[in-house]
Motif scaffolding. Structure first.
Motif, PDB file in Angstrom:
ATOM      1  N   ILE A  17      17.581  20.911  46.917  1.00 38.76           N
ATOM      2  CA  ILE A  17      17.539  20.238  45.611  1.00 38.76           C
ATOM      3  C   ILE A  17      18.847  19.506  45.364  1.00 38.76           C
ATOM      4  O   ILE A  17      18.847  18.350  44.919  1.00 38.76           O
ATOM      5  N   ASP A  18      19.975  20.143  45.677  1.00 35.58           N
ATOM      6  CA  ASP A  18      21.281  19.491  45.501  1.00 35.58           C
ATOM      7  C   ASP A  18      21.375  18.212  46.334  1.00 35.58           C
ATOM      8  O   ASP A  18      21.902  17.195  45.868  1.00 35.58           O
ATOM      9  N   ASP A  19      20.874  18.250  47.564  1.00 30.31           N
ATOM     10  CA  ASP A  19      20.907  17.065  48.420  1.00 30.31           C
ATOM     11  C   ASP A  19      20.093  15.927  47.809  1.00 30.31           C
ATOM     12  O   ASP A  19      20.525  14.772  47.814  1.00 30.31           O
ATOM     13  N   VAL A  20      18.923  16.256  47.277  1.00 32.39           N
ATOM     14  CA  VAL A  20      18.079  15.232  46.644  1.00 32.39           C
ATOM     15  C   VAL A  20      18.767  14.686  45.398  1.00 32.39           C
ATOM     16  O   VAL A  20      18.832  13.470  45.193  1.00 32.39           O
ATOM     17  N   VAL A  21      19.306  15.581  44.573  1.00 33.18           N
ATOM     18  CA  VAL A  21      19.991  15.152  43.348  1.00 33.18           C
ATOM     19  C   VAL A  21      21.173  14.250  43.693  1.00 33.18           C
ATOM     20  O   VAL A  21      21.373  13.201  43.071  1.00 33.18           O
ATOM     21  N   ASP A  22      21.946  14.624  44.699  1.00 36.89           N
ATOM     22  CA  ASP A  22      23.091  13.789  45.104  1.00 36.89           C
ATOM     23  C   ASP A  22      22.633  12.402  45.557  1.00 36.89           C
ATOM     24  O   ASP A  22      23.241  11.389  45.197  1.00 36.89           O
ATOM     25  N   ALA A  23      21.549  12.354  46.334  1.00 38.90           N
ATOM     26  CA  ALA A  23      21.035  11.068  46.805  1.00 38.90           C
ATOM     27  C   ALA A  23      20.526  10.222  45.634  1.00 38.90           C
ATOM     28  O   ALA A  23      20.772   9.006  45.582  1.00 38.90           O
ATOM     29  N   VAL A  24      19.831  10.864  44.686  1.00 41.96           N
ATOM     30  CA  VAL A  24      19.324  10.128  43.528  1.00 41.96           C
ATOM     31  C   VAL A  24      20.482   9.631  42.663  1.00 41.96           C
ATOM     32  O   VAL A  24      20.451   8.501  42.168  1.00 41.96           O
ATOM     33  N   LEU A  25      21.506  10.453  42.486  1.00 42.70           N
ATOM     34  CA  LEU A  25      22.667  10.009  41.703  1.00 42.70           C
ATOM     35  C   LEU A  25      23.346   8.808  42.355  1.00 42.70           C
ATOM     36  O   LEU A  25      23.737   7.854  41.663  1.00 42.70           O
ATOM     37  N   ARG A  26      23.474   8.832  43.665  1.00 41.85           N
ATOM     38  CA  ARG A  26      24.079   7.696  44.370  1.00 41.85           C
ATOM     39  C   ARG A  26      23.232   6.438  44.166  1.00 41.85           C
ATOM     40  O   ARG A  26      23.744   5.370  43.836  1.00 41.85           O
ATOM     41  N   ALA A  27      21.917   6.588  44.353  1.00 43.75           N
ATOM     42  CA  ALA A  27      21.024   5.441  44.148  1.00 43.75           C
ATOM     43  C   ALA A  27      21.058   4.974  42.703  1.00 43.75           C
ATOM     44  O   ALA A  27      21.013   3.768  42.425  1.00 43.75           O
ATOM     45  N   SER A  28      21.156   5.916  41.760  1.00 41.20           N
ATOM     46  CA  SER A  28      21.160   5.524  40.349  1.00 41.20           C
ATOM     47  C   SER A  28      22.417   4.724  40.000  1.00 41.20           C
ATOM     48  O   SER A  28      22.349   3.821  39.166  1.00 41.20           O
ATOM     49  N   ARG A  29      23.538   5.028  40.641  1.00 42.84           N
ATOM     50  CA  ARG A  29      24.747   4.217  40.395  1.00 42.84           C
ATOM     51  C   ARG A  29      24.508   2.770  40.816  1.00 42.84           C
ATOM     52  O   ARG A  29      24.896   1.830  40.115  1.00 42.84           O
ATOM     53  N   VAL A  30      23.853   2.608  41.955  1.00 47.51           N
ATOM     54  CA  VAL A  30      23.534   1.255  42.433  1.00 47.51           C
ATOM     55  C   VAL A  30      22.577   0.580  41.457  1.00 47.51           C
ATOM     56  O   VAL A  30      22.786  -0.572  41.054  1.00 47.51           O
ATOM     57  N   LEU A  31      21.534   1.301  41.047  1.00 45.96           N
ATOM     58  CA  LEU A  31      20.520   0.710  40.166  1.00 45.96           C
ATOM     59  C   LEU A  31      21.072   0.410  38.779  1.00 45.96           C
ATOM     60  O   LEU A  31      20.688  -0.594  38.167  1.00 45.96           O
TER      61      LEU A  31
END
Length: 168
Positions: A17-31
């Motif tokens: 879950i942490d790995d997914v959350v980290d990936a989504v947070l990174r993508a959300s910064r871009v978005l």
């Protein structure tokens, strides 16, 4: 719910879950950066919360104040002030609800639809440029993951509300 039903995952580790959350947070910064740049041309017209209200009306159609406030996660009094500004800018119109004379229905004007369409098209061009840099073999997995994420969040598919808009 649009698309396939979301499946409950079997036991998932906290690390997964942490790995997914980290990936989504990174993508959300871009978005968020893409979103901010796409709104740059209209910031003298609308604020980010006002734009989000326009997007909800574009994707879900006419709403009463309570439903729109719920969708935006704000109190009805906050929404009323926000909509007052959008009405004054000729982006939203208030009409008596066909189901109840005590309710007011909010919907986009032609100008409001054009603004959302313009910002969305700007955003699509920038996202397309980023996606073009993703290896083609990885794009199908991206599509599945992002569709699942959008479904879990209850967001309407882009194709369900943007193409075919008229400027009435």
């Amino acid at each position: 719910m649009n698309g396939p039903e979301l499946e409950s995952s079997p036991v998932v580790s906290d690390r997964e879950i942490d790995d997914v959350v980290d990936a989504v947070l990174r993508a959300s910064r871009v978005l968020v950066s893409v979103a901010a740049r796409s709104l740059a041309g209209v910031t003298n017209t609308v604020t980010l919360p006002q734009y989000r209200a326009l997007v909800v009306l574009a994707s879900r159609g006419p709403q009463n104040a309570g439903a729109l406030a719920d969708a935006l996660g704000v109190h009805v009094s906050t929404l009323t002030r926000l909509c007052d500004r959008l009405v004054n800018k000729d982006l939203v119109v208030r009409r008596e609800s066909s189901s109840s004379r005590r309710e007011v229905e909010l919907s986009l004007t032609a100008r409001g639809r054009r603004l959302v369409k313009s910002v969305t098209e700007r955003r699509r061009r920038e996202i397309a440029a980023i996606v073009a840099r993703v290896p083609a073999s990885r794009r199908p997995a991206m599509v599945r993951a992002l569709q699942t994420f959008g479904e879990a969040a209850g967001e309407a598919e882009e194709s369900s509300w943007l193409p075919g808009w008229s400027d009435e």
